[in-house]
Design an enzyme around this catalytic site. Structure first.
Site, PDB file in Angstrom:
ATOM      1  CG  HIS A  12      -2.173  -0.846   1.034  1.00  0.00           C
ATOM      2  ND1 HIS A  12      -1.931  -2.267   1.672  1.00  0.00           N
ATOM      3  CD2 HIS A  12      -3.307  -0.957   0.296  1.00  0.00           C
ATOM      4  CE1 HIS A  12      -3.058  -2.910   1.487  1.00  0.00           C
ATOM      5  NE2 HIS A  12      -3.910  -2.242   0.631  1.00  0.00           N
ATOM      6  CG  ASN A  13       5.452   2.876   0.793  1.00  0.00           C
ATOM      7  OD1 ASN A  13       5.338   3.706  -0.152  1.00  0.00           O
ATOM      8  ND2 ASN A  13       6.064   2.971   1.969  1.00  0.00           N
ATOM      9  CG  ASP A  15       6.872   7.191  -1.360  1.00  0.00           C
ATOM     10  OD1 ASP A  15       6.950   8.130  -2.137  1.00  0.00           O
ATOM     11  OD2 ASP A  15       6.581   7.473  -0.110  1.00  0.00           O
ATOM     12  CG  ASP A  74       8.113  -6.464   5.779  1.00  0.00           C
ATOM     13  OD1 ASP A  74       7.255  -5.466   5.470  1.00  0.00           O
ATOM     14  OD2 ASP A  74       8.626  -6.745   6.824  1.00  0.00           O
ATOM     15  N   GLY A 158      11.346   7.645   3.378  1.00  0.00           N
ATOM     16  CA  GLY A 158      11.384   6.905   4.559  1.00  0.00           C
ATOM     17  C   GLY A 158      12.739   7.381   5.273  1.00  0.00           C
ATOM     18  NE  ARG A 186      11.344  -1.376  -1.975  1.00  0.00           N
ATOM     19  CZ  ARG A 186      11.503  -0.500  -1.155  1.00  0.00           C
ATOM     20  NH1 ARG A 186      12.356   0.408  -1.589  1.00  0.00           N
ATOM     21  NH2 ARG A 186      11.405  -0.700   0.195  1.00  0.00           N
TER      22      ARG A 186
END
Ligand code: ITT
Length: 206
Positions: A12-13, A15, A74, A158, A186
């Site tokens: 749901h992020n 970015d 995550d 973040g 990532r």
């Protein structure tokens, strides 16, 4: 040519979605569907105690509510001087409704007495890919760095403004999006994930 496999990016992020779409690039074999905006799926409670558990919880929730294969990451920031905190608690380090800035300000406050040499940390991203109840694979990417003593840079999100890449002498937030996406935790995790997806596709399993 066979049809592209639809894969939901279960976050749901916004970015994160932007980075993930840019890292995965375009590939005729896959249609990546954003978990922000493109589809409706429940916000799962991240009750796991590890990044792997939470990534799998997110992917399973999205796969079950959409009927598609889902991929989730995550990510946690692990600070050595804090025994790996904030880790799985990274998004809520300063409280349930904490903003990105609340979280990194809390971190800087907690670390105020710690000298630079002892401020080593890493971002760890765990990616889990799920079809219904079946876990297809889990991969991870790690980026090592140091926590600065003040926020620097305006890109990213973040904890990026306080995460220093030693060999560049810049924080992640001082890198342009393409520069971050060429080295990040990532990036490392999702490139591995893409290779796994391609193998599954070739085997006819997607
Ligand atoms: P979803 O659970 O919906 O995917 P989230 O924001 O909770 O979104 P994560 O659990 O993966 O995402 O990440 C936890 C927090 O870690 C996130 O809210 C940011 O504060 C931080 N974070 C994650 N990736 C980051 C990155 O690339 N750079 C800086 N901070 C990051």
């Amino acid at each position: 040519m066979s049809e592209a496999s639809k894969i939901v990016i279960a976050t749901h992020n916004e970015d994160k979605v932007k980075e993930i779409i840019s890292i995965l690039g375009s590939d005729d074999r896959f249609e990546f569907i954003s978990g922000v905006g493109d589809i409706d799926w429940d916000e799962p409670e991240e009750v796991g105690t590890t990044l792997e558990e939470n990534a799998t919880i997110k992917a399973k929730t999205a796969s079950k509510s959409t009927g598609m294969v889902a991929i989730a990451d995550d990510t946690g920031l692990e600070v050595d001087a804090l025994d790996g905190l904030p880790g799985v608690h990274s998004s809520r380090y300063a409280g349930d409704d904490a903003t990105y800035e609340d979280n990194y300000r809390k971190l800087l406050g907690v670390m105020v007495e710690i000298p630079l040499i002892e401020r080593s940390a890493r971002f760890r991203t765990v990616v889990s890919c799920v079809s219904g109840n079946d876990n297809l694979f889990v991969v991870e990417g790690v980026l090592n760095g140091y926590i600065t003593d003040e926020p620097l840079g305006e890109h990213g999100f973040g904890y990026d403004p306080v995460f220093l890449i030693p060999h560049l002498q810049r924080t992640l937030a001082q890198l342009k999006p393409d520069e971050k996406n060429a080295i990040s935790h990532r990036y490392l995790a999702f490139r591995k994930a893409l290779k796994k997806l391609v193998s599954l596709y070739k085997e006819g399993l997607l």
